[in-house]
Design an enzyme around this catalytic site. Structure first.
Site, PDB file in Angstrom:
ATOM      1  N   ARG A  32      62.601  82.209  58.398  1.00 39.96           N
ATOM      2  CA  ARG A  32      63.682  83.173  58.601  1.00 39.96           C
ATOM      3  C   ARG A  32      63.102  84.572  58.388  1.00 39.96           C
ATOM      4  O   ARG A  32      62.352  84.779  57.422  1.00 39.96           O
ATOM      5  CB  ARG A  32      64.810  82.938  57.613  1.00 39.96           C
ATOM      6  CG  ARG A  32      65.355  81.502  57.576  1.00 39.96           C
ATOM      7  CD  ARG A  32      66.228  81.337  56.348  1.00 39.96           C
ATOM      8  NE  ARG A  32      66.692  79.982  56.097  1.00 39.96           N
ATOM      9  CZ  ARG A  32      66.025  79.087  55.370  1.00 39.96           C
ATOM     10  NH1 ARG A  32      64.834  79.377  54.883  1.00 39.96           N
ATOM     11  NH2 ARG A  32      66.559  77.903  55.138  1.00 39.96           N
ATOM     12  N   HIS A  36      77.436  78.896  64.219  1.00 38.67           N
ATOM     13  CA  HIS A  36      78.245  79.227  63.037  1.00 38.67           C
ATOM     14  C   HIS A  36      79.519  79.965  63.429  1.00 38.67           C
ATOM     15  O   HIS A  36      79.485  80.856  64.270  1.00 38.67           O
ATOM     16  CB  HIS A  36      77.452  80.157  62.105  1.00 38.67           C
ATOM     17  CG  HIS A  36      76.258  79.532  61.480  1.00 38.67           C
ATOM     18  ND1 HIS A  36      76.338  78.471  60.611  1.00 38.67           N
ATOM     19  CD2 HIS A  36      74.934  79.840  61.575  1.00 38.67           C
ATOM     20  CE1 HIS A  36      75.120  78.150  60.201  1.00 38.67           C
ATOM     21  NE2 HIS A  36      74.244  78.955  60.782  1.00 38.67           N
ATOM     22  N   CYS A  49      58.751  57.071  68.691  1.00 37.28           N
ATOM     23  CA  CYS A  49      57.369  56.591  68.833  1.00 37.28           C
ATOM     24  C   CYS A  49      56.385  57.753  68.922  1.00 37.28           C
ATOM     25  O   CYS A  49      55.183  57.537  68.792  1.00 37.28           O
ATOM     26  CB  CYS A  49      57.229  55.638  70.015  1.00 37.28           C
ATOM     27  SG  CYS A  49      56.755  56.411  71.578  1.00 37.28           S
TER      28      CYS A  49
HETATM   29  C1  LIG Z   1      65.253  77.006  58.804  1.00 33.47           C
HETATM   30  C2  LIG Z   1      66.097  77.898  59.679  1.00 33.47           C
HETATM   31  C3  LIG Z   1      67.377  77.488  60.010  1.00 33.47           C
HETATM   32  C4  LIG Z   1      68.179  78.293  60.824  1.00 33.47           C
HETATM   33  N1  LIG Z   1      69.394  77.828  61.204  1.00 33.47           N
HETATM   34  C5  LIG Z   1      70.141  78.560  62.073  1.00 33.47           C
HETATM   35  C6  LIG Z   1      71.373  78.055  62.541  1.00 33.47           C
HETATM   36  O1  LIG Z   1      71.759  76.942  62.207  1.00 33.47           O
HETATM   37  N2  LIG Z   1      72.116  78.822  63.369  1.00 33.47           N
HETATM   38  C7  LIG Z   1      71.699  80.056  63.758  1.00 33.47           C
HETATM   39  O2  LIG Z   1      72.428  80.722  64.486  1.00 33.47           O
HETATM   40  N3  LIG Z   1      70.517  80.550  63.353  1.00 33.47           N
HETATM   41  C8  LIG Z   1      69.727  79.822  62.525  1.00 33.47           C
HETATM   42  N4  LIG Z   1      68.523  80.309  62.104  1.00 33.47           N
HETATM   43  C9  LIG Z   1      68.132  81.629  62.512  1.00 33.47           C
HETATM   44  C10 LIG Z   1      67.606  81.739  63.926  1.00 33.47           C
HETATM   45  O3  LIG Z   1      66.714  80.684  64.218  1.00 33.47           O
HETATM   46  C11 LIG Z   1      66.931  83.072  64.080  1.00 33.47           C
HETATM   47  O4  LIG Z   1      67.780  84.074  63.635  1.00 33.47           O
HETATM   48  C12 LIG Z   1      66.560  83.383  65.519  1.00 33.47           C
HETATM   49  O5  LIG Z   1      65.813  82.328  66.077  1.00 33.47           O
HETATM   50  C13 LIG Z   1      65.789  84.657  65.582  1.00 33.47           C
HETATM   51  O6  LIG Z   1      65.389  84.878  66.909  1.00 33.47           O
HETATM   52  P1  LIG Z   1      64.395  86.026  67.264  1.00 33.47           P
HETATM   53  O7  LIG Z   1      64.332  86.087  68.727  1.00 33.47           O
HETATM   54  O8  LIG Z   1      64.783  87.250  66.529  1.00 33.47           O
HETATM   55  O9  LIG Z   1      63.022  85.609  66.606  1.00 33.47           O
HETATM   56  P2  LIG Z   1      61.861  84.667  67.141  1.00 33.47           P
HETATM   57  O10 LIG Z   1      62.380  83.427  67.720  1.00 33.47           O
HETATM   58  O11 LIG Z   1      60.895  84.521  66.032  1.00 33.47           O
HETATM   59  O12 LIG Z   1      61.238  85.480  68.310  1.00 33.47           O
HETATM   60  C14 LIG Z   1      60.384  86.574  68.122  1.00 33.47           C
HETATM   61  C15 LIG Z   1      59.337  86.530  69.187  1.00 33.47           C
HETATM   62  O13 LIG Z   1      58.586  87.706  69.168  1.00 33.47           O
HETATM   63  C16 LIG Z   1      57.258  87.390  69.484  1.00 33.47           C
HETATM   64  N5  LIG Z   1      56.420  88.489  68.991  1.00 33.47           N
HETATM   65  C17 LIG Z   1      56.248  88.876  67.714  1.00 33.47           C
HETATM   66  N6  LIG Z   1      55.395  89.897  67.649  1.00 33.47           N
HETATM   67  C18 LIG Z   1      55.017  90.167  68.907  1.00 33.47           C
HETATM   68  C19 LIG Z   1      54.150  91.125  69.496  1.00 33.47           C
HETATM   69  N7  LIG Z   1      53.499  92.021  68.758  1.00 33.47           N
HETATM   70  N8  LIG Z   1      53.975  91.103  70.841  1.00 33.47           N
HETATM   71  C20 LIG Z   1      54.643  90.220  71.616  1.00 33.47           C
HETATM   72  N9  LIG Z   1      55.482  89.316  71.110  1.00 33.47           N
HETATM   73  C21 LIG Z   1      55.666  89.291  69.786  1.00 33.47           C
HETATM   74  C22 LIG Z   1      57.033  86.103  68.762  1.00 33.47           C
HETATM   75  O14 LIG Z   1      55.941  85.403  69.306  1.00 33.47           O
HETATM   76  C23 LIG Z   1      58.351  85.406  68.958  1.00 33.47           C
HETATM   77  O15 LIG Z   1      58.345  84.565  70.097  1.00 33.47           O
HETATM   78  C24 LIG Z   1      67.702  79.532  61.282  1.00 33.47           C
HETATM   79  C25 LIG Z   1      66.414  79.926  60.949  1.00 33.47           C
HETATM   80  C26 LIG Z   1      65.596  79.110  60.174  1.00 33.47           C
HETATM   81  C27 LIG Z   1      64.216  79.520  59.876  1.00 33.47           C
END
Ligand SMILES: Cc1cc2nc3c(=O)[nH]c(=O)nc-3n(C[C@H](O)[C@H](O)[C@H](O)COP(=O)(O)OP(=O)(O)OC[C@H]3O[C@@H](n4cnc5c(N)ncnc54)[C@H](O)[C@@H]3O)c2cc1C
Ligand SMILES: Cc1cc2nc3c(=O)[nH]c(=O)nc-3n(C[C@H](O)[C@H](O)[C@H](O)COP(=O)(O)OP(=O)(O)OC[C@H]3O[C@@H](n4cnc5c(N)ncnc54)[C@H](O)[C@@H]3O)c2cc1C
Lengths: 410, 476
Positions: free
Chosen positions: B323, B62, B449
């Site tokens: 999200r 974005h 597939c």
């Molecule tokens: C439908 C959708 C569309 C989106 N589109 C976009 C987009 O187009 N562009 C964009 O920039 N963003 C987009 N996003 C947002 C983006 O995907 C997220 O903001 C981002 O992936 C968040 O990353 P994260 O590392 O915070 O979370 P996560 O990827 O969820 O990582 C968190 C990790 O913590 C681990 N964890 C949790 N609790 C524990 C624990 N107690 N001990 C050890 N490990 C733990 C989990 O297993 C997980 O692997 C979208 C999100 C969604 C749902």
């Protein structure tokens, strides 16, 4: 740079259709006939079907036996089989393909191309079955390869979605792999396989058949824990299982056909062809399940041989036929193949499908409201997912300048 | 290089433990790994990096053109866009600057476009253009009938979320970060000199703690005594259409946000597919990543209006992501200096884009909690395998195949994945532990597939590759 080569005929796909076409052509002295097969071995789908049901009445064969027979025939006739080589796309114009294999990318130019790329089953995603994305979700194609070619462990309790011939093949493979088959599930009111086969599964192996029922959701994180099913009357239930096999619901592998801009038939989703395998692209023929997903291997092989004859005419200078008159179907019929009528290319017959069971069906063939042919299919009920046939002698009555020909049940 | 998934954890304390190996946690670990004196642990509950929300999103880089001014999110998205664009070019993460069109389907939406253009300008996007219907249909000839105009945002791009997360993790691990998979953090206690984490694999000590636990960031935060926010997962279901649909669309087709809420988007992917989605459903279950019949039907209804021909193509994947929405309209990134702890919460729908900027911001905050990062160096660059169709794939490179014919031997035919690529992925510094992990690294089995042809062969290569890589005698 990409190397360029010339052959006389390039066949894409070494399944029954491609191998039969190649054998026919090589035997007739069509020059250099080359078959490309992206898999490590020739034979197509039968190679992965360890069960019987191939060959002829007088000479029944297993799938691998049948694949071997066709492969040897093509090789003996003098065709060159190149395995591990994928046809990727078309060069700018004509019957010219770009391919890749361990030897690198190359361009192969041919006087004629026969597309025989087969068909696959729709996977869970294409059927839009909601739920989680666990492991343990198969198609019959993957299941048979996993069990028969690689001896892989499958699971302990399996549900089979579908109740047509291939579904029973899947159930047999599951049992051979040591899994219990929990049920076969079909949206239709009865099985669409031969009665002997359906009865044997139910009575001899105790596999329940759930009719009027669909798989509506996959459950479980990591590994499948069950599937939710819904009966037509609205009742739902969860069948506990660690494996589900989505069977049937075939769709042609038409990527190359579409990349080549071939006119496609909306019913079959394969290229539109006339009775002798001409597509809309001069020099390009098509045969086998690419045209009609899915018919028995013998049908595919016969079509391959038939396409071979048409290729010979083409190499001898026969003009490329005009697109011809389209043949379409009305609901509840799903598709018909071949689906073009051209004066010079009458097929042996047509194959078609219905979407619902048809008791005492009668087919009507009309052009611009004019009845060309009326045919009683029968006796009994015509089932979905089973071959229906329609002879082609009415082609003589088609007006080549007229509108589309429509096949309907009323 | 250390990646573990079983056995005891090291007993010596780490300088920093990052909990959660999503795109955010991996970016933070990578940023910290630039400081060679730090001992860093990246601790992940699941069996791979990027298994949470980071694997299931719409994969758009974005510009931040529609961000709410003054928020931390607006700043980090804008900065993240710049950083990730540069990083992607350097590491080979596929990015395509296809641009977005906000398509107006009624007068109200049309009337909203100039305001959105002005907002984009205030957010630093000065190159947006209003398009009339003529130009709109010239750009998108397959668009459904009835569109009245559009706002063109040229900078909006698509990228590969899996390669992004994996690139960060790879660089961090290569630079000495310990990645502990299958290590759920269950409890945290303060000790005299830091934190004592109780995990599914035993105890781990760290002086400083970064909470990048995504959907569970609030739970971990509460364990440390904070009641700042509650995550309410907002599910987004998506449909992925066959590659044969790719010629139907050129831009990211975005809905115009109105009082009635947000519609769905249609966007190409770098793999050459077309995405339709996402839904927006507020839920309570943080594991509810299943798709639903209603959700998919609603998406198809909206898709039929936007790009009617799309619905005739085969669907190659259905998935849903959650999200990490909270009651706040911004990220919840907070330093707790007294606890040597930084919370990285509420990274809702832009975290992929913002990841590198979040990492830099968090590293700054850590210094404020007493961390002395020591000297900094540039990391060894990584060259990621290309999964994008806009750049040459291995099977399209005669040089590569001449040197190693395994790159010309295709195993997954729909996605044109060679044996060489599968072999390389299995031998990588952060190897896949499941077939799904292999799919995210190579695209094997991700095509139309879904394994009908290649599934068993890919599984065979995976199982052989894994047992070859497994240290002997390690498994019962
Ligand atoms: C439908 C959708 C569309 C989106 N589109 C976009 C987009 O187009 N562009 C964009 O920039 N963003 C987009 N996003 C947002 C983006 O995907 C997220 O903001 C981002 O992936 C968040 O990353 P994260 O590392 O915070 O979370 P996560 O990827 O969820 O990582 C968190 C990790 O913590 C681990 N964890 C949790 N609790 C524990 C624990 N107690 N001990 C050890 N490990 C733990 C989990 O297993 C997980 O692997 C979208 C999100 C969604 C749902
Ligand atoms: C599970 C299952 C069970 C069956 N059981 C029976 C049975 O018991 N009896 C029976 O008669 N029939 C059976 N059939 C049907 C039978 O297998 C098919 O009718 C037959 O294989 C069709 O032949 P074909 O040549 O059209 O296609 P296929 O056999 O599918 O062959 C197509 C070939 O083309 C290759 N190919 C595709 N694209 C490319 C490309 N771009 N480049 C290079 N190569 C390419 C493929 O790898 C494949 O080998 C079964 C089918 C299935 C799926």
């Amino acid at each position: 740079m990409t190397a360029a080569r010339r052959v006389d005929v390039l066949v894409v796909g070494a399944g029954p259709a491609g191998l039969a076409a190649a054998a026919r052509l090589a035997l007739a002295g069509a020059g250099r006939v080359e078959v490309l097969e992206r898999e490590a071995r020739p034979g197509g789908v039968p190679r992965t079907c360890a069960h019987g049901g191939f060959g002829t009445w007088t000479r029944p064969l297993t799938g691998p036996g049948y694949a071997r027979l066709l492969t040897e025939a093509a090789e003996r006739a003098g065709a060159t089989l190149r395995t591990g080589v994928t046809a990727l796309d078309w060069a700018a114009a004509g019957p010219v393909l770009t391919v890749v294999g361990p030897g690198g990318p190359e361009t192969v130019e041919a006087r004629a191309v026969v597309l025989a790329t087969g068909a696959r089953e729709r996977p869970r995603t294409a059927r839009l079955v909601p739920g989680t994305r666990p492991a343990g979700v198969y198609t019959t194609g993957e299941l048979q390869r996993a069990v028969h070619l690689f001896g892989q462990h499958i699971g302990t309790r399996a549900v089979v979605a579908g109740a047509e011939e291939v579904s029973y093949a899947a159930a047999g493979t599951l049992r051979a792999a040591g899994a219990e088959v929990v049920a076969l599930v079909t949206e239709h009111p009865s099985a669409q396989a031969g009665p002997a086969r359906a009865q044997a599964a139910r009575l001899r192996h105790g596999i329940p058949l759930l009719t009027g029922t669909t798989v509506t959701e996959l459950l479980g994180h990591g590994r499948l824990s069950g599937v939710r099913v819904r009966h037509r009357d609205g009742r739902t239930a969860v069948l506990a299982c660690d494996t589900v096999v989505f069977t049937g619901d075939f769709v042609p592998d038409h990527e190359l056909a579409r990349r080549g801009g071939l006119a496609m038939d909306p019913g079959t989703r394969g290229p539109a062809v006339d009775g002798s395998a001409h597509t809309s692209r001069p020099g390009v023929f098509a045969a086998g399940n690419l045209l009609h997903a899915v018919e028995p291997a013998g049908t595919a092989a016969r079509e391959g041989a038939r396409a071979g004859r048409a290729v010979l005419d083409h190499l001898a200078g026969a003009p490329w036929p005009d697109p011809g008159v389209p043949v379409v179907v009305s609901e509840p019929l799903r598709w018909i193949a071949p689906n073009r009528v051209t004066p010079a290319a009458r097929p042996g017959g047509h194959v078609l499908r219905t979407g619902v069971p048809l008791p005492h069906p009668v087919l009507y063939v009309r052009q611009d409201g004019r009845l060309l042919h009326r045919r009683r299919l029968g006796p009994g009920t015509a089932h979905p997912n089973r071959t229906l046939t329609l002879p082609a002698h009415w082609h003589d009555r088609v007006d080549p300048e007229g509108g589309e020909v429509r096949v309907s049940t009323d | 290089m250390t990646v573990t998934a079983d056995g005891p954890l090291p007993s010596t304390p780490y300088d920093v433990a990052v909990v959660g190996a999503g795109v955010v946690g991996c970016a933070v670990a990578r940023e910290l790994a630039r400081h060679p004196r730090l001992r860093i642990a990246l601790v992940e509950a699941q069996d791979d990096v990027g298994q949470g929300t980071s694997k299931a999103n719409t994969a758009i880089l974005h510009t931040g053109f529609d961000a709410t001014r003054g928020t931390l999110e607006a700043r980090l998205v804008r900065e993240g866009y710049q950083r990730l664009s540069a990083y992607a070019a350097e590491t080979g993460i596929p990015v395509e600057r296809v641009g977005a069109l906000l398509v107006a389907w009624d007068e109200e939406q049309l009337a909203a476009l100039p305001g959105l253009a002005a907002k984009a300008g205030r957010n630093g996007c000065h190159d947006t253009v209003l398009l009339g219907p003529g130009e709109l249909y010239a750009r998108e000839p397959h668009l459904g009938p009835g569109a009245l105009g559009a706002l063109h945002v040229p900078g909006e791009s698509i990228l590969c979320p899996w390669t992004t997360t994996l690139a960060y993790a790879t660089q961090a691990v290569r630079a000495g970060t310990d990645l502990h998979l299958d290590t759920p953090v269950r409890a945290v206690e303060r000790t005299a000199d830091g934190h004592r984490l109780t995990t599914g694999r035993g105890i781990l000590h760290a002086r400083h703690l970064v909470n990048a636990a995504g959907l569970h960031a609030d739970t971990l935060d509460r364990a440390l005594g904070h009641e700042d926010f509650t995550v309410t997962p907002r599910r987004g279901q998506l449909l992925v259409y066959d590659k044969l649909a790719r010629p139907l669309v050129r831009h990211i087709l975005l809905p115009v946000p109105t009082a009635l809420g947000k519609g769905v988007l249609v966007a190409p992917t770098v793999y050459g597919n077309v995405l339709l989605g996402p839904t927006a459903e507020d839920l309570h279950d943080r594991r509810a990543t299943e798709t639903t019949a209603d959700g998919l039907a609603a998406l198809r209804d909206q898709g039929r209006r936007i790009l009617p021909a799309l619905l005739d193509e085969e669907v190659t994947a259905v998935y849903a992501g959650l999200r990490a929405a909270t009651e706040h309209e911004d990220y919840r990134i907070t330093a707790h200096p007294g606890q040597a702890y930084v919370t990285v919460g509420g990274i809702r729908s832009t975290g992929l884009t913002a990841s590198l900027a979040i990492a830099a911001h968090v590293t700054g905050l850590l210094a404020g909690t007493g961390l002395d990062p020591g000297p900094v160096r540039e990391l060894e660059p990584v060259a990621m395998p290309n999964l994008g169709e806009a750049f040459p794939r291995p099977h399209q490179r005669p040089d590569l195949i001449a040197a190693d014919p395994e790159y010309g031997t295709l195993v997954c035919h729909c996605e044109r994945v060679s044996r060489g690529e599968i072999r390389d992925a299995l031998a990588g510094p952060v190897p896949p532990r499941t077939l799904e992990g292999l799919r995210r690294r190579t695209r094997a089995r991700a095509g139309r597939c879904q394994g009908f042809y290649c599934g068993a062969a890919v599984r065979d290569l995976f199982e052989r590759g894994r047992s070859a890589a497994e240290p002997k005698g390690d498994r019962a």
